[in-house]
Design an enzyme around this catalytic site. Structure first.
Site, mmCIF file in Angstrom:
data_model
loop_
_atom_site.group_PDB
_atom_site.id
_atom_site.type_symbol
_atom_site.label_atom_id
_atom_site.label_comp_id
_atom_site.label_asym_id
_atom_site.label_seq_id
_atom_site.Cartn_x
_atom_site.Cartn_y
_atom_site.Cartn_z
ATOM 1 N N SER A 12 0.872 -1.183 0.000
ATOM 2 C CA SER A 12 0.000 0.000 0.000
ATOM 3 C C SER A 12 0.903 1.225 0.000
ATOM 4 C CB SER A 12 -0.841 -0.001 1.281
ATOM 5 O OG SER A 12 -1.517 1.229 1.458
ATOM 6 N N TYR A 68 -2.542 -1.421 10.411
ATOM 7 C CA TYR A 68 -2.436 -1.523 8.947
ATOM 8 C C TYR A 68 -1.093 -0.977 8.457
ATOM 9 C CZ TYR A 68 -4.097 -1.136 4.063
ATOM 10 O OH TYR A 68 -4.256 -1.256 2.700
HETATM 11 P P1 NAD Z 1 -11.552 -6.141 -0.314
HETATM 12 O O1 NAD Z 1 -12.156 -6.045 1.033
HETATM 13 O O2 NAD Z 1 -12.377 -5.728 -1.507
HETATM 14 O O3 NAD Z 1 -11.009 -7.599 -0.576
HETATM 15 C C1 NAD Z 1 -10.261 -8.288 0.400
HETATM 16 C C2 NAD Z 1 -10.194 -9.744 0.027
HETATM 17 O O4 NAD Z 1 -9.496 -10.418 1.090
HETATM 18 C C3 NAD Z 1 -11.568 -10.419 -0.075
HETATM 19 O O5 NAD Z 1 -11.545 -11.396 -1.088
HETATM 20 C C4 NAD Z 1 -11.719 -11.078 1.302
HETATM 21 O O6 NAD Z 1 -12.604 -12.184 1.300
HETATM 22 C C5 NAD Z 1 -10.289 -11.496 1.545
HETATM 23 N N1 NAD Z 1 -10.022 -11.778 2.936
HETATM 24 C C6 NAD Z 1 -10.186 -10.980 4.023
HETATM 25 N N2 NAD Z 1 -9.873 -11.646 5.134
HETATM 26 C C7 NAD Z 1 -9.484 -12.887 4.764
HETATM 27 C C8 NAD Z 1 -9.025 -14.033 5.457
HETATM 28 N N3 NAD Z 1 -8.919 -14.047 6.796
HETATM 29 N N4 NAD Z 1 -8.730 -15.132 4.731
HETATM 30 C C9 NAD Z 1 -8.861 -15.148 3.385
HETATM 31 N N5 NAD Z 1 -9.279 -14.087 2.676
HETATM 32 C C10 NAD Z 1 -9.581 -12.970 3.361
HETATM 33 O O7 NAD Z 1 -10.211 -5.279 -0.238
HETATM 34 P P2 NAD Z 1 -9.260 -4.620 -1.369
HETATM 35 O O8 NAD Z 1 -9.415 -3.151 -1.275
HETATM 36 O O9 NAD Z 1 -9.430 -5.295 -2.668
HETATM 37 O O10 NAD Z 1 -7.827 -4.949 -0.739
HETATM 38 C C11 NAD Z 1 -6.967 -5.949 -1.244
HETATM 39 C C12 NAD Z 1 -5.548 -5.637 -0.816
HETATM 40 O O11 NAD Z 1 -5.134 -4.391 -1.366
HETATM 41 C C13 NAD Z 1 -5.370 -5.531 0.706
HETATM 42 O O12 NAD Z 1 -4.148 -6.127 1.094
HETATM 43 C C14 NAD Z 1 -5.327 -4.039 0.919
HETATM 44 O O13 NAD Z 1 -4.624 -3.689 2.081
HETATM 45 C C15 NAD Z 1 -4.612 -3.590 -0.333
HETATM 46 N N6 NAD Z 1 -4.821 -2.182 -0.648
HETATM 47 C C16 NAD Z 1 -6.053 -1.700 -0.905
HETATM 48 C C17 NAD Z 1 -6.203 -0.366 -1.189
HETATM 49 C C18 NAD Z 1 -7.539 0.239 -1.498
HETATM 50 O O14 NAD Z 1 -7.632 1.480 -1.564
HETATM 51 N N7 NAD Z 1 -8.590 -0.546 -1.701
HETATM 52 C C19 NAD Z 1 -5.081 0.484 -1.212
HETATM 53 C C20 NAD Z 1 -3.846 -0.042 -0.943
HETATM 54 C C21 NAD Z 1 -3.710 -1.380 -0.662
#
Ligand code: NAD
Length: 261
Positions: free
Chosen positions: A143, A156
């Site tokens: 991130s 986080y």
């Molecule tokens: P999201 O909530 O849309 O998806 C998260 C995914 O992780 C889902 O498929 C969920 O089922 C899965 N998950 C959560 N807990 C779990 C567990 N215990 N076991 C197995 N699967 C699990 O989130 P996102 O925004 O797509 O985030 C994905 C990644 O990207 C994360 O690591 C997040 O930190 C990172 N990220 C997101 C953003 C953003 O702005 N959305 C920015 C930077 C980094």
């Protein structure tokens, strides 16, 4: 060399960025292991759609990324089904927004387990196979919060800074064996993870939800645009390509200029 026929695990690929990466890899002809939570019938429909749209094999394993033993079980079962993984995308992640003095211990533990330790468990299991075949790609979805901090996100930001260090360390260990390990640092992508934290951020900062989107989330991004899942998928595919063979222990920031400030 094309990625066609390779096998990839994308953790947390039932939603958001992980789903976008899985779909991007499938378009390249990569066989998939999906993982993440959700309704069983929706996940099965997703599995079938990706397999039929792109002509690739798609299996699903619902291992809980907060549980090291469950991850180890998944990695053995996946290796038995696929013969071994060529690409691992460590993407599963959760968030919790709160002042540190109010931060629930269970949330801290869950964020460190899912956002950081899960990548250790998948990498540990996949590395022997990747080294043996002298080709592998590990892509850690960190991130912008792996590079800089924001208040109220102590667990986080700690986990995301941690995965940057893990990325560099493992990259050094396999640098001569055809395996690269890199991180992608997205800015804000409008996924369910971000949508869920808007009410909490509003509460923590005493703002309306619209103000949070405009003045907190996009305040950090000079482009004033949310990053898209397709942009993160394309960056992942680039890191998996031969063109990126000399990029290792590094990161690509896809954050609209956030960390340039
Ligand atoms: P999201 O909530 O849309 O998806 C998260 C995914 O992780 C889902 O498929 C969920 O089922 C899965 N998950 C959560 N807990 C779990 C567990 N215990 N076991 C197995 N699967 C699990 O989130 P996102 O925004 O797509 O985030 C994905 C990644 O990207 C994360 O690591 C997040 O930190 C990172 N990220 C997101 C953003 C953003 O702005 N959305 C920015 C930077 C980094």
């Amino acid at each position: 060399m094309s990625l066609k026929g390779k096998h990839a695990l994308v953790t947390g690929s039932t939603s958001g960025i992980g789903l976008g990466i899985a779909e991007g890899l499938a378009k390249e002809g990569v066989h998939l292991v999906l993982n993440g939570f959700g309704e069983a019938h929706e996940i099965e429909a997703l599995r079938q759609r990706l397999a039929s749209d792109y002509g690739v094999k798609v299996i699903y394993d619902g291992a809980d990324m907060s549980q090291g033993a469950d991850i180890a079980r998944m990695m053995i079962e996946v290796a038995n089904k696929t013969g071994g993984l060529d690409i691992v995308v460590n993407n599963a992640g959760i968030q919790h927004v709160s002042h540190v003095e109010d931060f629930p211990e269970a949330k801290w533990d869950a964020i460190i387990a899912i956002n950081l330790s899960s990548a250790f468990h998948t990498t540990k299991a996949a590395m022997p196979y990747m080294k043996k075949q002298r080709w592998g790609r590990i892509v850690n979805i960190a991130s912008a919060h792996g590079l800089v901090a924001s208040p109220f996100k102590s667990a986080y930001v700690a986990a995301k800074h941690g995965i940057m260090g893990f990325t560099k360390t493992v990259a050094l260990e396999c640098a001569q064996e055809g395996v690269t390990v890199n991180a992608i640092c997205p800015g804000y992508v409008l996924t369910p993870l971000v949508e869920r934290q808007i009410p909490d951020t509003a509460k923590a900062r005493g703002l309306t939800e619209e103000q949070v989107k405009r003045d907190v989330l996009l305040a950090a991004q000079p482009t004033k645009k949310f990053v898209t899942v397709e942009q993160i998928a394309a960056t992942t595919i680039f890191l998996c390509s031969d063109a990126a063979a000399s990029i290792t222990g590094s990161h690509i920031a896809v954050e609209g200029g956030w960390t340039a400030q």
